[in-house]
Write an enzyme that holds these catalytic residues in place. Structure first.
Site, short mmCIF file in Angstrom:
data_model
loop_
_atom_site.label_atom_id
_atom_site.label_comp_id
_atom_site.label_asym_id
_atom_site.label_seq_id
_atom_site.Cartn_x
_atom_site.Cartn_y
_atom_site.Cartn_z
N LYS A 62 0.80 -1.23 0.00
CA LYS A 62 0.00 0.00 0.00
C LYS A 62 0.83 1.29 0.00
CE LYS A 62 -3.44 -0.97 -0.55
NZ LYS A 62 -3.78 -1.61 -1.88
N HIS A 123 6.68 -7.40 -2.49
CA HIS A 123 6.54 -6.76 -1.16
C HIS A 123 7.55 -7.36 -0.19
CE1 HIS A 123 3.12 -4.49 -2.34
NE2 HIS A 123 2.21 -5.44 -2.24
N SER A 153 -4.16 2.96 4.73
CA SER A 153 -4.42 2.33 3.43
C SER A 153 -4.47 0.80 3.58
CB SER A 153 -3.35 2.75 2.43
OG SER A 153 -3.61 2.21 1.17
N ARG A 272 -8.49 3.99 -3.56
CA ARG A 272 -9.38 4.46 -2.50
C ARG A 272 -9.41 5.98 -2.43
NH1 ARG A 272 -8.94 5.63 2.95
NH2 ARG A 272 -6.70 5.76 2.59
P1 A3P Z 1 -5.07 4.77 -0.53
O1 A3P Z 1 -5.63 3.52 0.07
O2 A3P Z 1 -4.52 5.70 0.50
O3 A3P Z 1 -6.00 5.45 -1.46
P2 A3P Z 1 -0.34 -0.19 -3.66
O4 A3P Z 1 -0.42 -0.03 -5.13
O5 A3P Z 1 1.06 -0.28 -3.14
O6 A3P Z 1 -1.22 -1.29 -3.18
O7 A3P Z 1 -0.86 1.16 -3.01
C1 A3P Z 1 -2.22 1.52 -3.08
C2 A3P Z 1 -2.36 2.94 -2.60
O8 A3P Z 1 -1.79 3.81 -3.61
C3 A3P Z 1 -3.81 3.34 -2.43
O9 A3P Z 1 -3.79 4.35 -1.42
C4 A3P Z 1 -4.11 3.90 -3.81
O10 A3P Z 1 -5.23 4.74 -3.85
C5 A3P Z 1 -2.82 4.69 -4.06
N1 A3P Z 1 -2.61 4.99 -5.48
C6 A3P Z 1 -2.71 4.17 -6.54
N2 A3P Z 1 -2.49 4.84 -7.68
C7 A3P Z 1 -2.23 6.12 -7.34
C8 A3P Z 1 -1.94 7.31 -8.09
N3 A3P Z 1 -1.88 7.30 -9.40
N4 A3P Z 1 -1.74 8.46 -7.39
C9 A3P Z 1 -1.81 8.47 -6.04
N5 A3P Z 1 -2.09 7.39 -5.29
C10 A3P Z 1 -2.30 6.22 -5.93
#
Ligand code: A3P
Length: 311
Positions: A62, A123, A153, A272
């Site tokens: 996340k 990860h 997150s 999210r």
């Molecule tokens: P949130 O839950 O705070 O919205 P991962 O890809 O490592 O699983 O991380 C997911 C997190 O990155 C989520 O955070 C998601 O919304 C955010 N995320 C994904 N794409 C993004 C983007 N283009 N810009 C900003 N945040 C992004």
């Protein structure tokens, strides 16, 4: 195979496996709790030999993995948006260690049928990355996100991802995070592990907050690290295509390929909020104080310049 067919196949495989989908327990590998399916076949992951041209994107869950995968895929395809819609993220950029019930392909299954350079997601904490990545001097991008937003997150993700252990109540979840009991272990050890090796292993260490603050600057950093040189116009397009809004609407980047038995989007969506400082909406002042005091203890031996807000 077109992206559409691949998406169908991946989604269908999950639908077919839905009776075997469960919140898998965690089993420690060298003290790091990993999903039982990963732990049960750990030796195969450890023995993985990447090609020297493969690119590794490593994160604590996340922290901005999907965002970075999209940026790198677009950079490698000279900003060609259509090419990057050939398949959903987990097919374009396999998740090294992931194992799921058959017929869902594992990360290693997907990697086997791809030609390098491959964009590989992991990860795994630094010490569990298969050593051949370092022997082959693979380019490695690590993305770190401030602990409080990362935790929020992960909490929402663990509620909606039906393969992860039950998160339980929010207050207890904070303690599990602090104690390193969540899947893939301690956030503190994770960020410190890569931070300490970043020079020796030529790891590009990025911060989610800096990507939010100035996405263009960070896209250029990634481009240079990958020894690429794209025009200003294409860089601008990549920044636009990888904005939160655009990625949230993009079925090949928003994880809508994962059906409800695994990702229950009625609880929370994968894309999210995508913000810095959302932790303020979830931590009480007491929880924040307790968390900060513990943070000082766990992080006293390093000085990693995290930002918990963007001013
Ligand atoms: P949130 O839950 O705070 O919205 P991962 O890809 O490592 O699983 O991380 C997911 C997190 O990155 C989520 O955070 C998601 O919304 C955010 N995320 C994904 N794409 C993004 C983007 N283009 N810009 C900003 N945040 C992004």
């Amino acid at each position: 195979m077109s992206g559409k067919e691949e998406e169908l196949t991946y989604s269908e495989a999950i639908e077919m496996a839905h009776e075997s989908i469960t919140r898998f327990p965690l089993i420690p590998i060298q003290g790091v709790p990993l999903m039982s399916l990963i732990a049960s076949d750990w030796d195969t992951v450890w023995a993985f030999r990447p090609d020297p041209s493969d690119i590794l994107i490593a994160t604590y869950p996340k922290a901005g993995t999907t965002w970075t995968q999209e940026i790198v895929d677009l950079l490698l395809h000279n900003g060609d948006a259509e090419a990057c819609r050939r398949a959903p993220t987990p097919m374009r950029s396999p998740f090294l260690e992931i194992k799921s019930p058959p017929p869902i392909p594992s990360g290693l299954d997907l990697l086997k049928i791809m030609t390098p350079p491959r964009i590989i997601k992991t990860h795994l904490p630094y010490q569990l990355v298969p050593p051949a990545f370092w022997e082959n001097k693979c380019k490695t991008i690590y993305v770190a996100r401030n602990a409080k937003d990362n935790l929020v997150s992960y909490f929402f993700f663990d509620m909606m991802n039906k393969t992860q252990p039950e998160p339980g109540p929010w207050d207890g979840y904070i303690h599990k995070f602090i104690q390193g009991e969540l899947s893939w272990g301690s956030w503190y050890d994770h960020v410190k592990g890569y931070w300490r090796e970043k020079e020796r292993k030529n790891i590009l260490f990025l911060f989610y907050e800096e990507m939010k603050e100035n996405p263009r600057r960070e896209v250029v950093r990634i481009m240079k690290y990958l020894d690429l040189s794209l025009s200003d116009k294409i860089i601008d397009e990549i920044v636009e295509l990888t904005s939160f809004k655009k990625m949230k609407e993009n079925p090949m980047a928003n994880y809508s390929c994962i059906p409800k038995p695994v990702f229950d989007c009625s609880i929370s969506t994968f894309m999210r909020k995508g913000e810095v400082g959302d932790w303020r909406n979830h931590f009480t002042p007491e929880q924040s104080k307790m968390f900060d005091e513990d943070y000082e203890r766990q992080m006293k031996d390093v000085n990693i310049p995290f930002k918990t807000d963007l001013i």
